[in-house]
Every structure is written in C-alpha cells, then in structure tokens.
Design an enzyme around this catalytic site. Structure first.
Site, PDB file in Angstrom:
ATOM      1  N   GLU A   1      15.832  38.275  -8.669  1.00  0.00           N
ATOM      2  CA  GLU A   1      15.640  37.099  -7.830  1.00  0.00           C
ATOM      3  C   GLU A   1      15.570  35.906  -8.770  1.00  0.00           C
ATOM      4  O   GLU A   1      14.742  35.885  -9.681  1.00  0.00           O
ATOM      5  CB  GLU A   1      14.355  37.227  -7.018  1.00  0.00           C
ATOM      6  CG  GLU A   1      14.071  36.023  -6.145  1.00  0.00           C
ATOM      7  CD  GLU A   1      12.596  35.771  -5.975  1.00  0.00           C
ATOM      8  OE1 GLU A   1      12.161  34.650  -6.290  1.00  0.00           O
ATOM      9  OE2 GLU A   1      11.887  36.689  -5.554  1.00  0.00           O
TER      10      GLU A   1
ATOM     11  N   CYS B   1       9.079  30.552  -5.179  1.00  0.00           N
ATOM     12  CA  CYS B   1      10.533  30.654  -5.049  1.00  0.00           C
ATOM     13  C   CYS B   1      11.019  30.237  -3.666  1.00  0.00           C
ATOM     14  O   CYS B   1      12.214  30.013  -3.474  1.00  0.00           O
ATOM     15  CB  CYS B   1      10.994  32.081  -5.358  1.00  0.00           C
ATOM     16  SG  CYS B   1      10.042  33.334  -4.488  1.00  0.00           S
TER      17      CYS B   1
END
Length: 499
Positions: A230, A267
């Site tokens: 990620e 994020c």
C-alpha cells in the site's frame, strides 16, 4: 529470535523461517487460532508499557495509541474466529455422482499457505500495521511463518510487541521461529529479505518509492514473488452542488477535522476536494479555510515525515495556478505540521500532474471545475486510490449518476457522505485499490479477506482420503462448510472408491 542485520544473519533467519513453515502449516486451525489469541492477550497485558514506549518514539497521543492497540488485538481475534469457522479455505469437492462414461475424476480444491512472509512495519501505525498488525495476523492465520522488518521510527515498541509474540509462541508451543524480528536499514535489509529464495510474499505499508523498490527486488529473483504494497493515495472527495447549498457548515467542520486528524498522517486522508464552481462551492471553501485556521499545529511522527511534508507542501504551493486558502493561525514549532488548504482551477490541475502527488500530512487541495464535463475530466485524470468519496443529496445522486460511476472505478472503497479517515476492521472492508494506491487491486490489507494474499488454490485429483487435507476428507473432521457436487454442506459426503 531477534536477529541483527548482517547478510549472514538474514540468510539464517530465512532458512529458519523455511524450516518453521514445514511444521507450522500442519497445525490445526484451532491451534493457529489459539496462537493468535495468545498474541492478543500478551499484547493486552503489556498495553501500558507499550503506550509509554510508543509515545516516546512517535509523538502520538495516548488516546490514539490506546485505540490502535485495541484495533491490533481485534484483528488478531478476528482472524482467530475466521480460523475457527473454517469456510475461508474454500473447500470444494467434485465426485462422479452421475455414472458418466468415462467416469469423472474425483477432484478436490482448497486454499493452502504459500510460505514465509516478509512484513515491513509502517512508520505511521506502530501497532496496527506493524509487528503484530494485519499483515502478520493474516499471514499467521493462513499458515505462513512471518519475518518482521521492524521500523526504525518505533524500534523499541516493535521489539516489545515481538516479545509478546515470543511469549505466545512458548505458551501455545507453536514451532520455534514461526515469527522472527529483524532491524536495520530498510534498503539493505529489505532487499536481502525479499530476494532470499525462502520468501514467498511481502506485506508493506509506506511510501511509493519504498513499495516500488520492493517490487523491483521481487522481480529480480529467479522466481518472482508477490509484493502486496500500500503506497500512495490522495483520496478524492467530490462535493456535489445540492448538498453544498444545504450542508456547507457541517461539511466544512467534518472535513477540516478529517484533513487534520493525526496531523494528516493517515493513508486515507482526504487530500483532494473537488466541486463545481459557484457560490455553494466557494462558500464551503471559505468555511473550510476558516476551520483550518483554527487547528493548531502538532508534532508529526518523526523527522523524516515532517521534512517530507514541509518539502512536499513547499513544492505544491509553488506550482502555477495554486492559491492558498487557509493556514493554521499559529506558527509551527519543531517537528510540528502546519495545517493548510489550497485551491486550483481544474484547467491548471489538468495541465500539471504534480498536483496529483500525495502530500503526506495535514494538507488538502481543492479543485474548482467549470461544469460537469470538466469535473468528469478531472476524475478521469486521476490514478488509483484507496478511497473515493461522494458527498451528495438524493437530488445530486440522480443528477450526477454518470459522474458518480466514474468514482466507482477509482478506488477499493467508495464512500457516501462520510469522511474517508477511519478504516473499519471487518469482513466487508476493502483497504486497497488500483495502482499506485496498491500493487495489486484484487486484494485488501484490512479485513478477513486479507488472508487471501498468503494462500494459493491447490487441486487434489483421485487422492486417497487419508492423504487429503482434513477439510477435504470425506468424514469432514473439521465440520466446515464445503461445496460438494455444487451444493453447500457441512455433512460427510458419500465415500468414493479408492483408486
């Protein structure tokens, strides 16, 4: 089991992990579940000590750390429950029940663990995405041993969590070296870990540069392995006209809080705010700027993240066409991040791809579009994201159905009328998305489906019953849900003749 970071030691660590796999994969689902529950219990016992360590190393407040520990133990318990229920292995059985000529072969399929997994601790989540976080929990649940590369930003916290894992290994008596922990420079140690032949998969949460470097290491191997990374997301939020006309004040408060939550070090931070120009969007931005001015700077996680934020903020604010709308009214001290919101016209946004780069911190960029068509152009210009948020009334949804459909294509999680910050740990969660949000949009790093990253489907044809994994045996000793001759059942099937 804590190893230094020399090349020889890394080789030993990986060889031990390969040997541990041979025994760990044979443990019953209940034994693996017991192991995960024991890890959770030992972390819980060390909660106060862990919070103090993490506060010293990360500048994160006690409340945030306390919640993150709870999230970490919740993940471990969630995967333990998944193991106990059992159907995740997707046991499928096809036998020759209709007397066809020639007879159909007896075929049985199941998901099996792939082998040792390398987990890289994330700097912004010292618990939930680190040593005993979701990557580790899902890999252990799948039957894969784990080698954790601890993050230098919270090294002592990582080592203390590993101590809890070691206690669980001893308590449940799982194979030694099922989990190992190494430290050292990420570029050097990470490369050695990923390129060792025993490694079969990689879990990573961090920067785009870090993630793509690991992918390149994996490709250089004689046998490439998957890297589930990620990496980067600006999480676009589209504010549609009717809802802005009706809810601007509440929306400004909500999204100012989301942009600055944890000083933007998530994020899923809403880094891009898109709307159609006019009094409604302009009024919302004025309210948002005013709210941002009232948010005080706070310390960021560590020097590297703070420096990267300051550099990225300076770069994006220097681009042609951008206009700063609001900045915290208080000057930032050492290591503190300054909340900022800025705006750019869609034509300038479309002309410069640097506007789409992530600025990791309490910053968000508003994009003002002339009309619906320009809004569509902006959405089509975006790369893959973790989230895409729709802020709309029913009237907006009917009027902009085709635009909303574009948002569906952008991300792994599509949100209606909620801020994107906050990722629920549950079976239906998708924390992933098209590149560059992640390296493989088919998978998630949060939720029970995260286990699918560490397994592969295997078909057994015409096997003796006693040779099969327990979930595929005729007696169904585990009592799990299985798909037998196209029908779901928990009962034993009619035993077919041995070949």
């Amino acid at each position: 089991m804590i190893a230094p970071s020399t090349q020889v030691d890394i080789a030993e660590v990986m060889e031990r992990s390969g040997k541990a796999f041979a025994d760990y994969k044979k443990l019953s689902p209940q034994k693996r579940a017991d192991f995960l529950l024991a890890i959770a219990a030992h972390i819980e016992d060390a909660r106060e000590e862990l919070i103090l360590l993490a506060q010293e190393e990360t500048n994160l407040p006690q409340g945030r750390l306390n919640n993150e520990i709870t999230r970490t133990t919740t993940q471990l318990k969630m995967f333990a429950s998944l193991l106990q229920e059992g159907s995740w292995v997707e046991a499928t059985i096809d036998t020759d029940i209709d007397g066809s000529v020639p007879a159909k072969p007896d075929t049985r399929k199941i998901l099996l663990p792939t082998g040792p997994v390398i987990v890289f601790g994330a700097s912004n989540f010292p618990f939930a995405f680190s040593t005993a976080g979701g990557d580790t929990a899902s890999a252990l649940a799948a039957g894969c041993p784990v080698v954790v590369k601890g993050h230098s930003a919270h090294a002592q916290t990582s080592l203390r969590v590993f101590k809890a894992i070691e206690a669980a290994i001893a308590q449940v008596q799982v194979p030694a070296y099922t989990v190992q922990h190494v430290m050292g420079p990420g570029s050097a140690v990470g490369k050695q870990l990923v390129m060792h032949p025993a490694a079969k998969g990689v879990g990573f949460t961090g920067s785009y540069n870090g993630g793509t470097a690991l992918v390149e290491y994996a490709r250089q191997r004689s046998i490439p392995i998957p890297v589930f990374a990620e990496m980067s997301s600006i999480n676009p939020v589209v504010f549609y006209p009717d809802t802005l006309a009706k809810n601007a004040t509440n929306l400004a408060t909500t999204f100012a809080a989301s942009i600055t939550l944890g000083m933007g070090q998530f994020c899923t931070n809403p880094g891009l705010l898109i709307g159609i120009e006019g009094s409604a969007f302009e009024g919302f931005l004025e309210l948002l700027a005013a709210a941002i001015k009232e948010v005080l700077p706070q310390k960021m996680l560590h020097t590297s993240i703070h420096t990267a934020y300051e550099t990225g903020l300076k770069k994006i604010l220097s681009l042609e066409g951008i206009r700063e709308l609001g900045r915290s009214c208080k000057e930032a001290a050492v290591l503190e991040g300054t909340p900022v919101v800025a705006m750019v016209q869609a034509k300038d946004f479309l002309a410069n791809e640097h506007f789409t780069e992530e600025v990791f911190g309490p910053f968000s960029l508003a994009v003002s579009c002339r009309d619906k068509e320009e809004l569509q152009q902006v959405l089509k210009s975006l790369k893959g994201q973790l989230t895409s948020t729709i802020v709309a009334t029913p009237e907006d949804i009917r009027a902009f159905e085709d635009v909303i459909e574009l948002q569906h294509n952008l991300a792994g999680r599509i949100i209606l009328n909620n801020a994107p910050t906050g990722v629920e740990v549950c079976a239906s969660m998708v924390h992933g998305g098209p590149f560059p949000a992640t390296t493989d949009e088919r998978f998630t790093s949060v939720g029970t489906s995260a286990i699918k990253r560490w397994v592969r489907p295997v078909c057994f044809q015409n096997f003796l019953d006693e040779m099969l994994p327990a979930a595929l045996q005729n007696s169904n000793p585990l009592g799990i849900l299985r798909l037998v001759n196209n029908q779901y059942t928990r009962d034993a099937i009619v035993k077919v003749p041995s070949p």
